[in-house]
Design an enzyme around this catalytic site. Structure first.
Site, PDB file in Angstrom:
ATOM      1  N   HIS A  35     -11.727   8.634  22.783  1.00  9.24           N
ATOM      2  CA  HIS A  35     -11.366   7.658  21.751  1.00  9.24           C
ATOM      3  C   HIS A  35     -12.498   7.430  20.745  1.00  9.24           C
ATOM      4  CE1 HIS A  35      -8.251   7.253  24.644  1.00  9.24           C
ATOM      5  NE2 HIS A  35      -8.899   6.441  25.442  1.00  9.24           N
ATOM      6  N   HIS A  36     -13.024   8.550  20.221  1.00  4.79           N
ATOM      7  CA  HIS A  36     -14.089   8.486  19.214  1.00  4.79           C
ATOM      8  C   HIS A  36     -13.682   9.222  17.933  1.00  4.79           C
ATOM      9  CE1 HIS A  36     -17.013   8.392  22.914  1.00  4.79           C
ATOM     10  NE2 HIS A  36     -16.399   7.228  22.731  1.00  4.79           N
ATOM     11  N   PRO A  37     -12.513   8.962  17.364  1.00  4.90           N
ATOM     12  CA  PRO A  37     -12.118   9.711  16.165  1.00  4.90           C
ATOM     13  C   PRO A  37     -13.027   9.381  14.986  1.00  4.90           C
ATOM     14  CG  PRO A  37     -10.619   7.879  16.534  1.00  4.90           C
ATOM     15  CD  PRO A  37     -11.501   7.962  17.746  1.00  4.90           C
ATOM     16  N   ASP A  48     -13.170  14.400  17.483  1.00  2.00           N
ATOM     17  CA  ASP A  48     -13.124  13.447  18.588  1.00  2.00           C
ATOM     18  C   ASP A  48     -13.838  14.076  19.768  1.00  2.00           C
ATOM     19  OD1 ASP A  48     -12.499  11.235  20.140  1.00  2.00           O
ATOM     20  OD2 ASP A  48     -10.444  11.863  20.550  1.00  2.00           O
TER      21      ASP A  48
END
Length: 534
Positions: A467-469, A293
């Protein structure tokens, strides 16, 4: 109710909507798209500036939290994931970032030759209609409208001028030949409204008779007959149902829920599945591993002149801002306010940009609430290539239980060092002459935070997820990979994963654009249309 389809797609998010569009383009092929959440007909979703509200609404979100992050003051981080048509593209901040050539060439060099930049670029061009027009790098006829904002306010211009004064390059397009440099930041906004994968890909084809879309349909597991995926078991309209797939089941449930569904279906680390009394169909030890992330921190400064957008956030002004948007689709509510960005190397020996700066002419908390200062500005320093890795695991065999998510943010000291350099360079940028007419006091981190030790404490206390998993069903050619280069799950038949979870390594910047690209590319692979020639 029809129970049998050629293709079943689980998750109507950034990737799932693309697949539904492309696979159903053949009228002879039947497609079912299922989504656990509701429709996307909400003003919080449509209005660009309301994304902080959209992303925090339980109606549209899975409500997941991480385990205590031991290297970030044991904080439990929120993990906003879209639970709505359009998925996270319906609640994200609408920033459009392709990443760097090296991202995709790195995938190619790891054993995935068809994922080089030259192979991916045609799909980036195919997916978009760019406001600046088509050229060698940008598309002009795709479903997704992408806008280059004007960034015309005095603070945006000060940011870009300060970057040049600090020795950085100004460029026309960081989504073109090279990412490095400073420019306006492209947005997935069209005619003043959010452009999600649902509005771009799904809604225009909802009338196709061979495409069925079921919202409020919770997938509990993939139905396996031996090692072959034959359908899905769901909770739909208050009862348990099964849908049969003649050709394939495709998981597009995202980096958290795709590995969760695989494990619930008996595909994952054997010892972990045995622990929860789940029969093992395929012992794939890397399912749920390799979680990555992006994280960032902000530098916030008060503004000595009344030029920021902060007053628009105050309750007494929101009504007028919203009314203007409703009537004209213009004004402060028609943008995400992330209109200028830069990509820099944190150190002289960095081989490529590893920090992303995003400037906002607003003094605001992460939840969108204003700070006491009447005017201000800020920029975030985001770590683009984290070395730390986390995991997703099952809490138990109940499909409605939240998974166990551990990011391990800042576990690797290299991440800390890179972010410290990022904050230091951002402070230097804000100290340039271009900001002299506007500079007030530094609100965050504040003048008392100077040396590396203090900055490390600041980072571990104030770190935020962007919020970029991704990465939890890693694509690769080695025996440990979860899926191959076409998204097919190892050790199974008729089962694919197509979403952010298959990224081997995270791309350089916001990941929504790369996810849509990979779905475009794999839709061709599924249909047998993909060329191996770039």
């Amino acid at each position: 109710m029809n129970q049998s389809f050629d293709y079943i797609i689980v998750g109507a998010g950034s990737a799932g909507c693309v697949l539904a569009n492309r696979l159903s383009a053949d009228p002879a092929v039947s497609v079912l798209l299922v989504e656990a959440g509701p429709s996307d007909n909400s003003l919080f979703i449509r209005m660009p500036a309301a994304f902080t509200y959209a992303i925090s609404r339980s109606r549209f979100d899975w409500g997941y939290r991480s385990e205590p992050e031991q290297h970030a003051n044991a904080k439990r981080f929120l993990i906003p994931r879209g639970r709505v048509l359009g998925g996270s593209s319906s609640v994200n901040a609408m920033s459009f970032v392709r990443g760097q050539r090296q991202d995709y060439d790195g995938w190619a060099n790891s054993g995935l030759p068809d994922w080089s930049w030259d192979h991916c670029l045609p799909y980036f061009r195919r997916m978009e209609t760019f406001s600046g027009g088509a050229d060698t790098w940008r598309g002009g006829e795709g479903p997704l409208h992408v806008r280059a904002p004007e960034a015309s306010g005095p603070l945006y211009q000060a940011f870009l001028q300060a970057a040049e004064q600090a020795g950085h390059t100004l460029c026309d397009n960081t989504n073109g030949a090279e990412q490095e440099g400073f420019s306006v930041m492209d947005q997935t906004i069209h005619d003043g409204r959010r452009e999600s994968s649902a509005t771009a890909y799904l809604h225009p084809v909802r009338g196709r008779p061979n495409l069925t879309v079921h919202a409020h349909c919770l997938t509990r597991q993939v139905v396996m007959e031996g090692t072959r995926a034959t359908g899905i078991a769901c909770r739909f309209k208050g009862r348990d149902v099964q849908f049969h797939a003649e050709r394939e089941v495709i998981l597009s449930a995202g980096a958290i829920n795709s590995p969760k569904l695989l494990m619930l279906s008996g595909i994952g680390p054997g010892d972990h599945l045995h622990q929860h009394n789940i029969p093992v169909v395929a012992n794939l030890g890397q399912v749920g591993r390799n979680l990555q992330d992006h994280v960032d921190v902000a530098v916030m400064v008060s503004c000595s002149q009344p030029f920021s957008m902060t007053p628009a956030l105050r309750w007494q002004n929101k009504g007028l801002v919203g009314l203007r948007w409703l009537l004209t689709r213009s004004g402060a509510a028609s943008t995400n306010h992330f209109e200028a960005a830069g990509y820099v190397r944190s150190a002289p020996d960095s081989t490529r940009p590893d920090i992303q700066y995003v400037f906002i002419p607003v003094l605001v908390m992460p939840d969108g609430s204003p700070l006491p200062d009447p005017h201000g500005y800020q920029a975030t320093a985001m770590l683009m290539h984290p070395a730390s890795r986390g995991s997703v695991a099952l809490a138990g065999p109940d499909p409605e239980s939240a998974p166990v998510v551990q990011f391990n943010y800042l576990q690797d000291d290299r991440d800390v060092a890179t972010l410290i350099h990022g904050v230091q360079h951002l402070r230097e940028l804000f100290a340039q002459a271009a900001f002299d007419p506007y500079r007030g006091r530094e609100v965050v981190p504040g003048p008392a935070i100077i040396n590396d030790s203090d900055l490390e404490t600041f980072l571990r206390t104030n770190l935020r997820s962007t919020h970029h998993p991704c990465g939890t069903c890693r694509m690769g050619s080695d025996g440990d990979a979860v899926v191959d280069g076409q998204g097919r799950v190892q050790g199974t038949e008729a089962l694919r994963v197509v979403d952010a979870s298959i990224m081997p390594t995270i791309t350089s910047g916001n990941i929504n654009a790369p996810v849509i690209m990979l779905a475009e590319k794999l839709s061709d692979a599924i249909l047998g249309m993909e060329s191996t020639t770039p």
